[in-house]
Design a protein around this motif. Structure first.
Motif, short mmCIF file in Angstrom:
data_model
loop_
_atom_site.label_atom_id
_atom_site.label_comp_id
_atom_site.label_asym_id
_atom_site.label_seq_id
_atom_site.Cartn_x
_atom_site.Cartn_y
_atom_site.Cartn_z
N GLU A 179 -3.23 15.30 -0.78
CA GLU A 179 -4.26 16.44 -0.70
C GLU A 179 -3.52 17.76 -1.93
OE1 GLU A 179 -6.45 19.35 2.77
OE2 GLU A 179 -7.01 16.53 2.14
N ARG A 180 -2.53 17.76 -0.75
CA ARG A 180 -2.03 19.37 -0.96
C ARG A 180 -1.25 19.75 -2.81
NH1 ARG A 180 -3.06 24.13 0.95
NH2 ARG A 180 -2.63 23.14 3.45
N THR A 181 -1.06 18.35 -3.10
CA THR A 181 0.20 18.66 -4.57
C THR A 181 -0.96 18.66 -5.55
OG1 THR A 181 0.32 16.18 -4.51
CG2 THR A 181 2.21 17.63 -3.81
N ASP A 182 -2.26 18.41 -4.65
CA ASP A 182 -3.40 18.73 -6.14
C ASP A 182 -3.64 19.79 -5.30
OD1 ASP A 182 -3.85 15.98 -6.31
OD2 ASP A 182 -5.52 15.48 -5.42
N ARG A 183 -3.65 20.31 -4.50
CA ARG A 183 -3.92 21.89 -4.98
C ARG A 183 -3.14 23.23 -4.99
NH1 ARG A 183 -6.54 23.24 1.08
NH2 ARG A 183 -5.48 21.62 1.52
N ASN A 184 -1.73 22.99 -5.59
CA ASN A 184 -1.22 23.72 -6.10
C ASN A 184 -2.01 24.97 -6.50
OD1 ASN A 184 1.31 22.56 -4.76
ND2 ASN A 184 1.72 22.00 -6.74
N LEU A 185 -1.69 26.07 -5.91
CA LEU A 185 -2.46 27.37 -7.25
C LEU A 185 -2.29 27.90 -8.05
CD1 LEU A 185 -3.51 28.83 -3.83
CD2 LEU A 185 -5.36 26.65 -5.11
N ARG A 207 0.89 10.96 6.52
CA ARG A 207 1.49 11.59 5.46
C ARG A 207 0.99 11.68 3.91
NH1 ARG A 207 2.43 15.93 7.08
NH2 ARG A 207 3.94 16.66 5.83
N PHE A 208 1.32 11.00 3.73
CA PHE A 208 0.77 10.50 1.56
C PHE A 208 -0.57 11.41 1.76
CE2 PHE A 208 3.29 6.08 1.52
CZ PHE A 208 4.46 7.18 0.28
N GLU A 209 -1.77 11.33 2.46
CA GLU A 209 -2.59 11.81 2.55
C GLU A 209 -2.95 13.22 2.53
OE1 GLU A 209 -5.70 10.60 1.26
OE2 GLU A 209 -4.76 8.43 1.71
N ALA A 210 -1.93 13.69 3.47
CA ALA A 210 -1.54 15.35 3.68
C ALA A 210 -0.75 15.65 2.44
CB ALA A 210 -0.30 15.33 4.81
N LEU A 211 0.00 14.83 1.88
CA LEU A 211 1.05 15.48 0.41
C LEU A 211 -0.20 15.04 -0.94
CD1 LEU A 211 4.05 13.97 1.71
CD2 LEU A 211 4.03 16.03 1.01
N ARG A 264 0.99 -0.84 0.06
CA ARG A 264 0.21 -0.06 -0.14
C ARG A 264 0.98 1.18 -0.22
NH1 ARG A 264 -3.68 2.45 4.89
NH2 ARG A 264 -3.68 3.26 4.35
N ALA A 265 1.94 1.50 0.89
CA ALA A 265 2.80 2.49 1.01
C ALA A 265 3.71 2.66 -0.53
CB ALA A 265 3.91 2.18 1.80
N LEU A 266 3.94 1.39 -0.98
CA LEU A 266 4.32 1.64 -2.41
C LEU A 266 3.56 2.28 -3.67
CD1 LEU A 266 7.26 -1.65 -2.68
CD2 LEU A 266 7.28 0.55 -2.93
N GLU A 267 2.39 1.52 -3.41
CA GLU A 267 1.16 2.14 -4.25
C GLU A 267 1.11 3.54 -4.09
OE1 GLU A 267 -2.13 -0.44 -3.31
OE2 GLU A 267 -1.47 -2.12 -4.41
N GLU A 303 3.78 5.82 -5.35
CA GLU A 303 3.51 6.03 -7.11
C GLU A 303 2.74 7.02 -7.30
OE1 GLU A 303 2.01 2.27 -10.40
OE2 GLU A 303 3.60 1.84 -9.25
N GLU A 304 1.39 7.50 -7.02
CA GLU A 304 0.32 7.52 -6.78
C GLU A 304 1.38 9.63 -6.41
OE1 GLU A 304 -2.96 8.23 -5.14
OE2 GLU A 304 -3.01 5.54 -4.42
N LEU A 305 1.91 9.54 -5.25
CA LEU A 305 2.89 10.87 -5.19
C LEU A 305 3.59 11.45 -5.49
CD1 LEU A 305 3.06 12.60 -2.58
CD2 LEU A 305 4.51 11.89 -2.29
N GLU A 306 3.91 10.30 -6.91
CA GLU A 306 5.35 10.48 -7.79
C GLU A 306 4.62 10.96 -8.48
OE1 GLU A 306 8.80 7.50 -9.71
OE2 GLU A 306 7.09 6.89 -9.86
N SER A 307 3.64 11.44 -9.46
CA SER A 307 3.15 11.78 -10.77
C SER A 307 2.89 13.21 -10.08
CB SER A 307 2.42 11.37 -11.68
OG SER A 307 1.08 10.79 -9.85
#
Length: 191
Positions: free
Chosen positions: A149-155, A143-147, A29-32, A35-39
């Motif tokens: 969520e935050r990267t999805d909201r770059n302004l 932390r994955f959730e916070a990251l 699950r952490a590796l998955e 992978e989401e965060l990588e993009s």
């Protein structure tokens, strides 16, 4: 109200090698999630490091680059925890092992199954999970959730992409100082 930490540009996931099947889904699950965060923007680099259940604290680590890398990270994690008022125990523990048979003893770091370290563009350590913030446990998936969520909201401001900040769970009124120590990102080519 929460204080903010800068958005990391480098994320390291540390996983335990040869873990029992019961820990496998957590690592998968952490590796998955990694992978989401990588993009995600502004994440520029994601790395995966491997460690064991524990690592002996020894003066001979300088001879083994992987052990040296792990010890360097663990020392940086301790400095980060001390400077932010977070606790790494019980996830990262120092233990003194004594053999009743041989009389030998040694110190070890006991390591979590998964851990996440976040760095800014200057290589400064911003956050480590898992950790304790007062009574609250912050795990890798928090932390994955916070990251994510935050990267999805770059302004976008005036046509320029603006880097936003990652919200931490620190109560308002508390100052967070992350120090200025530079930590080199994990590089598999440095072996």
């Amino acid at each position: 109200m929460s204080n903010h930490t800068p958005t990391p540009t480098t994320v390291e996931l540390w996983i335990r090698s040869f873990t029992p099947t019961s820990a496998g889904p957590t690592q998968k699950r952490a590796l998955e999630r990694l992978e989401e965060l990588e993009s995600s923007d502004p994440i520029e680099s994601v790395e995966v490091g491997v460690w064991g259940k524990e690592i002996e604290q020894t003066d001979h680590a300088f001879r083994i680059p992987q052990l040296q890398r792990i010890e360097t990270r663990l020392e940086a994690f301790e400095r980060w925890a001390a400077s932010t008022g977070r606790q790494l125990d019980p996830f990262f523990r120092n233990a003194h092992i004594e053999s009743t048979i041989t009389g030998n003893s040694h110190d070890v770091w006991r390591l979590p199954t998964v851990a996440l370290a976040e760095f800014d563009e200057d290589g400064e350590l911003l956050h480590v999970a898992p950790c304790q913030a007062g009574e609250r446990t912050i795990d890798v998936f928090d932390r994955f959730e916070a990251l994510l969520e935050r990267t999805d909201r770059n302004l976008t401001v005036d046509g320029d992409r603006r880097r936003d900040e990652v919200t931490t769970d620190r109560p308002s009124g508390h100052t967070v100082s992350y120090g200025r120590g530079r930590i080199e990102p994990f590089s598999p080519s440095s072996d």
